[in-house]
Design a protein around this motif. Structure first.
Motif, PDB file in Angstrom:
ATOM      1  N   ILE A   5      -0.752   2.176   3.769  1.00 55.67           N
ATOM      2  CA  ILE A   5      -1.047   1.443   2.537  1.00 55.67           C
ATOM      3  C   ILE A   5      -1.252  -0.040   2.828  1.00 55.67           C
ATOM      4  CG2 ILE A   5      -0.049   0.704   0.329  1.00 55.67           C
ATOM      5  CD1 ILE A   5       1.324   3.457   0.192  1.00 55.67           C
ATOM      6  N   THR A   6      -0.358  -0.625   3.604  1.00 58.91           N
ATOM      7  CA  THR A   6      -0.473  -2.058   3.900  1.00 58.91           C
ATOM      8  C   THR A   6      -1.707  -2.365   4.742  1.00 58.91           C
ATOM      9  OG1 THR A   6       1.034  -1.713   5.775  1.00 58.91           O
ATOM     10  CG2 THR A   6       1.998  -2.480   3.708  1.00 58.91           C
ATOM     11  N   ASP A  64      -2.315  11.186  -2.494  1.00 63.51           N
ATOM     12  CA  ASP A  64      -2.424  11.389  -3.947  1.00 63.51           C
ATOM     13  C   ASP A  64      -1.163  12.010  -4.530  1.00 63.51           C
ATOM     14  OD1 ASP A  64      -2.783  13.769  -2.688  1.00 63.51           O
ATOM     15  OD2 ASP A  64      -4.486  14.440  -3.896  1.00 63.51           O
ATOM     16  N   LEU A  65      -0.395  12.718  -3.693  1.00 62.20           N
ATOM     17  CA  LEU A  65       0.873  13.264  -4.156  1.00 62.20           C
ATOM     18  C   LEU A  65       1.875  12.142  -4.417  1.00 62.20           C
ATOM     19  CD1 LEU A  65       2.418  15.929  -4.671  1.00 62.20           C
ATOM     20  CD2 LEU A  65       3.171  15.851  -2.302  1.00 62.20           C
ATOM     21  N   LEU A  87      -2.303   1.653  -6.308  1.00 60.19           N
ATOM     22  CA  LEU A  87      -1.368   2.233  -7.273  1.00 60.19           C
ATOM     23  C   LEU A  87      -0.010   2.484  -6.613  1.00 60.19           C
ATOM     24  CD1 LEU A  87      -0.728   3.394 -10.035  1.00 60.19           C
ATOM     25  CD2 LEU A  87      -1.764   5.565  -9.314  1.00 60.19           C
ATOM     26  N   CYS A  88      -0.015   3.041  -5.388  1.00 53.24           N
ATOM     27  CA  CYS A  88       1.247   3.293  -4.676  1.00 53.24           C
ATOM     28  C   CYS A  88       1.983   1.985  -4.395  1.00 53.24           C
ATOM     29  CB  CYS A  88       0.982   4.030  -3.365  1.00 53.24           C
ATOM     30  SG  CYS A  88       0.532   5.765  -3.566  1.00 53.24           S
ATOM     31  N   VAL A 100       4.508  11.321  -7.575  1.00 57.54           N
ATOM     32  CA  VAL A 100       5.942  11.480  -7.340  1.00 57.54           C
ATOM     33  C   VAL A 100       6.714  10.163  -7.498  1.00 57.54           C
ATOM     34  CG1 VAL A 100       7.645  12.036  -5.556  1.00 57.54           C
ATOM     35  CG2 VAL A 100       5.654  13.498  -5.878  1.00 57.54           C
ATOM     36  N   LEU A 101       6.115   9.035  -7.127  1.00 52.56           N
ATOM     37  CA  LEU A 101       6.847   7.768  -7.130  1.00 52.56           C
ATOM     38  C   LEU A 101       7.466   7.414  -8.486  1.00 52.56           C
ATOM     39  CD1 LEU A 101       4.669   5.576  -4.734  1.00 52.56           C
ATOM     40  CD2 LEU A 101       7.067   6.215  -4.432  1.00 52.56           C
TER      41      LEU A 101
END
Length: 655
Positions: A593-594, A554-555, A618-619, A559-560
């Motif tokens: 993520i992938t 979630d950080l 989202l990331c 940050v992205l």
């Protein structure tokens, strides 16, 4: 009565303008300590004789900045690797290109010549290590095992092993005959920048960005000792030729270490900044450093340095008694290398899977070699150093007398020694003074020039802040010299603005720190983002980047978007922080993520899984947005280009 002349322990020897653009790499010849090779963003490799002002030879052929250079032990061959992954080998005595080696897919970060055979090892940002036969123009073997860029390679003195250091925090030892890894040495907590074999014993030293030097026993394959508390990242180490101690080139100092037990024998203050390479000759240690297009050389008189025994009582003092010569080393604790009397045989060739290792020399390679040149710039010095191969002996300045030190009380001599030598060849122009530290008093102001794309960060300067950004432009006649009052008046004009900016920033940091004390990292980052001040975000990320365990999924979502802004900043420090944070995110979370996005839908309702899936989506969307920016900047030259190319490789799975 004549005043006795007192010699210095360390002094600056010379400063030269080495390239028409920034210097990107350099190396000293270890046999002589007098030969210097530099690689630049101008795609050239230039050869120099230490303490001589003129370039001896300029080597051309590379079409991208030269990232790594290395001289062989007799100092007759030189190898250079570029950002594009190509490698070129020149014969210095014949003044011609010898080989062009192609196969790496990214920057060449490290090179080394085999001590006995005509082989070269190369380490790249593509994580591969390759061993090349330069006689047959082919790759003998590829070593796989590192997960990040390979920063340093060293052959053992007997030529049987190869040690590698990488950004993945590990040191690996490879058996050249068997074609496999012998051992891996974990323990460093940061990228490992340098490895060095003991000249006689089965001992290996490694230096890391975690500010430690570790010593490894190569019989038991375990750590012998660890020296902690280096003033900065360890980038340059060198064993004394007799193996009695290890020299570490630190920020503005030289440290002398023993390892059984670990201890510091001496510390010598040397104003060389970040020293890039070290060599020992005639009981003198030569250190070289570079900044922009300038290269500086320094000398430390080792007869005045403690190299064995107990730690000096006050090593920082300028006037200390001469240290006695170190006694002959006692019987070694470990096995000693057996050096062959003849050149080693070709390493065993095993099954290969890479097309680059099966390819035969092509017409394109031949064309590259025809386009590569070795241009002699100074025939007199060239003939002195590189005599014909059939000569009875080579007598270059490598075996000349030690460099004389300027007397401590002779300020004029000391200043003259430190003054840059003007280049005589038009291809090495004076560097852009706009990017050099600007004197405040008594110096004409240079004509304004276009602002660079990236503003270099300055040591000890607050992140993201530059005094010049807040000073109003003042036009001064070119020939007029400033007096103290005028200079102080200019500084005062920007003082109030600077105070307002710093006060506001301090207030914002206090706000973030109040949230930080609650232990909620995510809320702390959210508050920093809400303040809408990138300098506060940079300061906070620099803290979080130090401890990877603080990062959560979630950080990343918060940050992205900030990282995307940092990567487009004109400030070098912002870009560096953005690259570091993005690299951590890619290494820790991109596989997760992938995998989550590729997993089949779950049966039933799993709220936590659904939340994690939304965060991953989202990331992924944010990373895809950043990937285009990273790809567009991967063609830049210098270290920023290297960082973006590495990120581009890490983001390949997004496609």
């Amino acid at each position: 009565m004549a005043t006795p002349v007192v010699t210095k322990t360390a002094w600056k020897l010379q400063e030269i303008v080495a390239h028409a653009s920034n210097v990107s790499s350099l190396v000293l010849g270890k046999a002589s300590g007098r030969l210097l090779a530099t690689g630049g963003d101008d795609c050239r490799v230039n050869l120099w004789s230490i303490n001589k002002p003129n370039c001896i030879m300029s080597l051309t052929g590379h079409t991208s900045p030269v990232e790594s250079v290395r001289l062989n032990t007799p100092e007759e061959l030189i190898v250079a690797g570029s950002q594009s992954g190509s490698i070129r080998v020149w014969d210095l005595e014949a003044a011609k290109i010898l080989r062009t080696l192609m196969g790496h897919k990214a920057n060449i970060c490290s090179l080394d010549f085999h001590p006995y055979g005509e082989f070269v090892a190369s380490g790249s940002q593509d994580t591969n290590i390759k061993l090349w036969d330069i006689r047959r123009k082919g790759c003998v073997f590829r070593y796989r095992g590192h997960s990040q860029a390979v920063r340093c390679l060293r052959f053992s003195p007997d030529g049987k092993w190869l040690a590698s250091a990488a950004d993945d925090h590990t040191v690996k030892l490879w058996d050249l005959t068997a074609g496999k890894m012998m051992s891996e040495f974990p323990g460093h907590t940061g990228p490992v920048n340098v490895v060095e074999f003991h000249p006689n014993e089965y001992l290996l030293a490694s230096g890391s960005s975690d500010r430690t030097i570790r010593f490894w026993d190569l019989e038991k394959f375990q750590v012998v000792s660890c020296i902690e508390g280096e003033p900065g990242p360890v980038r340059s180490v060198l064993f004394n030729p007799d193996g009695c101690c290890l020299y570490s080139g630190c920020q503005d100092s030289l440290r002398v270490y023993g390892w059984e037990p670990e201890r510091c024998f001496d510390v010598v203050l040397v104003s060389w900044g970040k020293v890039a390479d070290l060599a020992v000759c005639n009981d003198q240690l030569i250190g070289v450093a570079f900044s922009q297009s300038n290269v500086s050389s320094y000398v430390v008189d080792l007869t005045r340095v403690t190299r064995t025994g107990t730690v000096a009582q006050d090593p920082v003092q300028d006037s200390r008694p001469l240290a006695q010569q170190p006694p002959p080393p006692s019987a070694p604790l470990r096995r000693i290398y057996e050096r062959p009397s003849t050149a080693c045989g070709k390493p065993q060739r095993v099954k290969q899977n890479s097309e680059s290792e099966r390819r035969s020399p092509s017409s394109e390679d031949d064309r590259d070699e025809r386009e590569s040149r070795a241009e002699i710039q100074n025939a007199e010095e060239y003939n002195e150093i590189f005599q014909p191969k059939n000569s009875i002996s080579r007598t270059p300045p490598r075996r000349s007398e030690p460099f004389p030190a300027p007397p401590e009380d002779d300020t004029a001599t000391a200043k003259e020694a430190a003054k840059p030598s003007p280049p005589t060849d038009s291809q090495f122009p004076v560097p852009n003074l706009e990017v050099l530290p600007r004197p405040l008093v008594g110096t004409p102001t240079p004509a304004p020039k276009a602002e660079p794309a990236i503003i270099p960060a300055t040591r000890n300067e607050p992140i993201g802040l530059k005094a010049s950004d807040f000073l109003p432009a003042v036009k001064i006649p070119q020939q007029a010299e400033l007096v103290d009052e005028d200079a102080m008046s200019q500084i005062r004009k920007g003082h109030d603005t600077m105070c307002v900016v710093l006060t506001s920033r301090h207030k914002n940091l206090d706000t973030v720190r109040a949230v930080w004390t609650t232990g909620d990292i995510k809320t702390s980052v959210d508050s920093a983002v809400a303040i809408n001040d990138l300098s506060v975000v940079v300061d906070l990320l620099n803290i979080v980047n130090q401890k990877a365990s603080l990062w959560k999924l979630d950080l990343c979502t918060t940050v992205l978007p900030q990282i995307e802004k940092l990567l487009q900043s004109k400030y070098e420090s912002y870009v560096q922080t953005g690259c570091t944070s993005l690299k951590l995110i890619l290494q820790r979370f991109l596989p997760l993520i992938t995998d989550i996005l590729a997993a089949p839908p779950s049966v039933g309702v799993d709220i936590s899984r659904e939340e994690r899936l939304l965060k991953c989506r989202l990331c992924y969307k944010q990373l895809k947005s950043i990937s285009g920016l990273v790809k567009s900047k991967s063609g830049l030259s210098g270290r920023h280009g290297s960082a973006f190319r590495e990120l581009h490789l890490l983001m390949a799975s997004l496609d």
